[in-house]
Design a protein around this motif. Sequence first.
Motif, PDB file in Angstrom:
ATOM      1  N   LEU A 117      -3.547 -12.278  29.778  1.00 23.26           N
ATOM      2  CA  LEU A 117      -2.603 -12.395  28.748  1.00 23.26           C
ATOM      3  C   LEU A 117      -2.023 -13.686  28.944  1.00 23.26           C
ATOM      4  CD1 LEU A 117      -1.027  -8.908  28.404  1.00 23.26           C
ATOM      5  CD2 LEU A 117      -3.058  -9.828  27.064  1.00 23.26           C
ATOM      6  N   ALA A 118      -1.528 -14.201  30.128  1.00 23.87           N
ATOM      7  CA  ALA A 118      -0.896 -15.303  30.158  1.00 23.87           C
ATOM      8  C   ALA A 118      -1.706 -16.516  30.130  1.00 23.87           C
ATOM      9  CB  ALA A 118      -0.088 -15.435  31.466  1.00 23.87           C
ATOM     10  N   GLY A 119      -3.021 -16.358  30.599  1.00 23.88           N
ATOM     11  CA  GLY A 119      -3.945 -17.585  30.318  1.00 23.88           C
ATOM     12  C   GLY A 119      -4.197 -17.737  28.892  1.00 23.88           C
ATOM     13  N   VAL A 163     -12.213 -25.405  36.585  1.00 23.73           N
ATOM     14  CA  VAL A 163     -11.764 -25.376  38.082  1.00 23.73           C
ATOM     15  C   VAL A 163     -10.477 -24.936  38.373  1.00 23.73           C
ATOM     16  CG1 VAL A 163     -13.509 -27.071  38.635  1.00 23.73           C
ATOM     17  CG2 VAL A 163     -11.199 -27.652  37.953  1.00 23.73           C
ATOM     18  N   SER A 164      -9.581 -24.588  37.214  1.00 24.82           N
ATOM     19  CA  SER A 164      -8.230 -24.189  37.112  1.00 24.82           C
ATOM     20  C   SER A 164      -8.351 -22.716  37.341  1.00 24.82           C
ATOM     21  CB  SER A 164      -7.417 -24.503  35.635  1.00 24.82           C
ATOM     22  OG  SER A 164      -8.024 -23.671  34.856  1.00 24.82           O
ATOM     23  N   PRO A 165      -7.107 -22.141  37.374  1.00 32.69           N
ATOM     24  CA  PRO A 165      -7.136 -20.604  37.700  1.00 32.69           C
ATOM     25  C   PRO A 165      -6.895 -19.848  36.699  1.00 32.69           C
ATOM     26  CG  PRO A 165      -4.949 -21.990  39.042  1.00 32.69           C
ATOM     27  CD  PRO A 165      -5.608 -22.891  38.024  1.00 32.69           C
ATOM     28  N   VAL A 166      -7.107 -20.610  35.395  1.00 33.31           N
ATOM     29  CA  VAL A 166      -7.104 -19.923  34.207  1.00 33.31           C
ATOM     30  C   VAL A 166      -8.551 -19.170  34.095  1.00 33.31           C
ATOM     31  CG1 VAL A 166      -8.346 -21.657  32.935  1.00 33.31           C
ATOM     32  CG2 VAL A 166      -6.800 -19.906  31.744  1.00 33.31           C
ATOM     33  N   ARG A 167      -8.471 -17.759  33.510  1.00 34.06           N
ATOM     34  CA  ARG A 167      -9.392 -16.951  33.463  1.00 34.06           C
ATOM     35  C   ARG A 167     -10.755 -17.348  32.092  1.00 34.06           C
ATOM     36  NH1 ARG A 167      -7.987 -11.376  34.785  1.00 34.06           N
ATOM     37  NH2 ARG A 167      -9.881 -10.670  34.290  1.00 34.06           N
ATOM     38  N   ARG A 168     -11.772 -17.170  32.586  1.00 35.88           N
ATOM     39  CA  ARG A 168     -12.891 -17.630  31.338  1.00 35.88           C
ATOM     40  C   ARG A 168     -12.473 -16.809  30.264  1.00 35.88           C
ATOM     41  NH1 ARG A 168     -11.714 -20.018  34.966  1.00 35.88           N
ATOM     42  NH2 ARG A 168     -12.917 -20.680  36.642  1.00 35.88           N
ATOM     43  N   SER A 169     -12.201 -15.443  30.159  1.00 39.16           N
ATOM     44  CA  SER A 169     -12.007 -14.879  29.028  1.00 39.16           C
ATOM     45  C   SER A 169     -10.928 -15.617  28.096  1.00 39.16           C
ATOM     46  CB  SER A 169     -11.768 -13.537  29.448  1.00 39.16           C
ATOM     47  OG  SER A 169     -13.033 -13.061  29.758  1.00 39.16           O
ATOM     48  N   ILE A 223     -10.105 -18.618  28.034  1.00 42.56           N
ATOM     49  CA  ILE A 223     -10.576 -20.052  27.077  1.00 42.56           C
ATOM     50  C   ILE A 223     -11.230 -19.630  25.860  1.00 42.56           C
ATOM     51  CG2 ILE A 223     -12.055 -22.075  27.516  1.00 42.56           C
ATOM     52  CD1 ILE A 223     -11.747 -21.984  30.551  1.00 42.56           C
ATOM     53  N   MET A 224     -12.077 -18.567  26.015  1.00 36.21           N
ATOM     54  CA  MET A 224     -12.828 -18.081  24.666  1.00 36.21           C
ATOM     55  C   MET A 224     -11.729 -17.496  23.696  1.00 36.21           C
ATOM     56  SD  MET A 224     -15.810 -18.891  24.219  1.00 36.21           S
ATOM     57  CE  MET A 224     -16.269 -20.497  25.236  1.00 36.21           C
ATOM     58  N   ASN A 225     -10.707 -16.436  24.365  1.00 40.56           N
ATOM     59  CA  ASN A 225      -9.847 -15.877  23.589  1.00 40.56           C
ATOM     60  C   ASN A 225      -8.974 -16.700  22.741  1.00 40.56           C
ATOM     61  OD1 ASN A 225     -10.929 -13.621  24.425  1.00 40.56           O
ATOM     62  ND2 ASN A 225      -8.987 -13.304  25.931  1.00 40.56           N
ATOM     63  N   ALA A 226      -8.589 -18.222  23.381  1.00 45.94           N
ATOM     64  CA  ALA A 226      -7.755 -18.906  22.787  1.00 45.94           C
ATOM     65  C   ALA A 226      -8.693 -19.775  21.414  1.00 45.94           C
ATOM     66  CB  ALA A 226      -7.384 -20.089  23.705  1.00 45.94           C
ATOM     67  N   GLY A 227     -10.029 -19.958  21.795  1.00 46.42           N
ATOM     68  CA  GLY A 227     -10.768 -20.178  20.294  1.00 46.42           C
ATOM     69  C   GLY A 227     -10.768 -19.273  19.395  1.00 46.42           C
ATOM     70  N   VAL A 228     -10.972 -17.998  19.650  1.00 45.27           N
ATOM     71  CA  VAL A 228     -10.952 -17.030  18.918  1.00 45.27           C
ATOM     72  C   VAL A 228      -9.648 -16.905  17.966  1.00 45.27           C
ATOM     73  CG1 VAL A 228     -10.952 -14.357  18.413  1.00 45.27           C
ATOM     74  CG2 VAL A 228     -12.635 -15.397  20.113  1.00 45.27           C
ATOM     75  N   VAL A 229      -8.520 -16.994  18.642  1.00 42.36           N
ATOM     76  CA  VAL A 229      -7.242 -16.890  17.994  1.00 42.36           C
ATOM     77  C   VAL A 229      -7.160 -18.000  17.010  1.00 42.36           C
ATOM     78  CG1 VAL A 229      -4.776 -16.996  18.527  1.00 42.36           C
ATOM     79  CG2 VAL A 229      -6.203 -15.682  19.710  1.00 42.36           C
ATOM     80  N   GLU A 230      -7.603 -19.342  17.496  1.00 41.41           N
ATOM     81  CA  GLU A 230      -7.447 -20.667  16.820  1.00 41.41           C
ATOM     82  C   GLU A 230      -8.321 -20.218  15.367  1.00 41.41           C
ATOM     83  OE1 GLU A 230      -8.336 -25.191  16.681  1.00 41.41           O
ATOM     84  OE2 GLU A 230      -9.311 -24.085  18.235  1.00 41.41           O
ATOM     85  N   GLN A 231      -9.359 -19.980  15.662  1.00 40.65           N
ATOM     86  CA  GLN A 231     -10.211 -19.911  14.404  1.00 40.65           C
ATOM     87  C   GLN A 231      -9.716 -18.544  13.604  1.00 40.65           C
ATOM     88  OE1 GLN A 231     -12.036 -22.857  15.363  1.00 40.65           O
ATOM     89  NE2 GLN A 231     -12.918 -21.807  13.907  1.00 40.65           N
ATOM     90  N   ALA A 232      -9.102 -17.700  14.062  1.00 43.10           N
ATOM     91  CA  ALA A 232      -8.573 -16.315  13.257  1.00 43.10           C
ATOM     92  C   ALA A 232      -7.474 -17.053  12.446  1.00 43.10           C
ATOM     93  CB  ALA A 232      -8.350 -15.392  14.173  1.00 43.10           C
ATOM     94  N   VAL A 233      -6.505 -17.685  12.969  1.00 43.14           N
ATOM     95  CA  VAL A 233      -5.296 -18.469  12.338  1.00 43.14           C
ATOM     96  C   VAL A 233      -5.855 -19.238  11.167  1.00 43.14           C
ATOM     97  CG1 VAL A 233      -3.512 -19.910  12.558  1.00 43.14           C
ATOM     98  CG2 VAL A 233      -3.777 -18.154  14.292  1.00 43.14           C
ATOM     99  N   VAL A 264     -18.655 -15.615  26.047  1.00 46.78           N
ATOM    100  CA  VAL A 264     -17.781 -15.706  27.275  1.00 46.78           C
ATOM    101  C   VAL A 264     -18.960 -16.033  28.639  1.00 46.78           C
ATOM    102  CG1 VAL A 264     -16.523 -14.243  29.046  1.00 46.78           C
ATOM    103  CG2 VAL A 264     -15.815 -14.276  26.813  1.00 46.78           C
ATOM    104  N   PHE A 265     -19.893 -15.099  28.241  1.00 46.54           N
ATOM    105  CA  PHE A 265     -21.130 -15.046  29.211  1.00 46.54           C
ATOM    106  C   PHE A 265     -21.684 -16.543  29.456  1.00 46.54           C
ATOM    107  CE2 PHE A 265     -25.770 -14.710  29.801  1.00 46.54           C
ATOM    108  CZ  PHE A 265     -25.868 -13.978  30.967  1.00 46.54           C
TER     109      PHE A 265
END
Length: 258
Positions: free
Chosen positions: A5-7, A96-102, A104-114, A248-249
């Motif tokens: 959630l934080a990522g 290579v950062s600690p952020v979860r791969r999901s 990164i994709m979730n952020a794109g989903v939210v941006e497109q949704a908005v 994500v895969f």
Amino acid sequence: MSALLAGTWWMTHRRLSALARKPAVLVLTLVQPMIWLFLFGQLFRKVVELPGFGTGSYLDYLVPGVVVMNAVSLNSFAGMATIDEIERGTLNRFLVSPVRRSAIMNAGVVEQAVSTAFQSLVIIALGWAAGARYPGGAAGVAVLVAMSVLVGIVLAALSNTLALLVRDRNTIIGLNIMLLLPLTFLSSAFMAKDLMPGWMRDVAAGNPVSWALDAGRAALAADPDWGSAAAHAAPLLALTAVTVGLAVFSLRSYQKSQ
């Protein structure tokens, strides 16, 4: 879960901040759906006189079609931004950062949704100003916007998957141009399914664009058919989950290839 959630929050904040710095992009991409709305609305307004069309106003019928067609068009090229991030090296730094791969994709989903929701509401408002009416009220409009967001996410996820796998702009452009018109015109966007040739009705029945339109129109009716809306929304929601999972895969596959 808290890390995811934080990522997602921070990655989404990054994307929306970039979008807020370029509001002209959202406005300029509305020009084409405005042309569809007013040009097609005038050109085909007498089509409602055909027996079996099922509505008295073509503009009322057209607005959901333009909303969903715009969602398809807007999101089909989402993979171009992913290629930009690959070429700049931004994506590799995130991987290579600690952020979860999901995340990164979730952020794109939210941006497109908005983006999709904003443009859908503008088109609906323009349709109302031109004379379209929405008997289903706010609930019907909300369902139509939600359906446009879902079909937009499906196309954005597929576009991102393609970008991560082939990493070639021309392939994305060519495939999207090839798919955009069939997805739209082999649906109920501009013509009632009862007036289509049999084979077109069969194709439309399995077309996610038609699922979104049928759910939206069922909710916008004077006597909303919530059963029909749910029946068409369910497969679209399932397809959304599958395509986001595929994206994500593909991101993980991309990371392994580096």
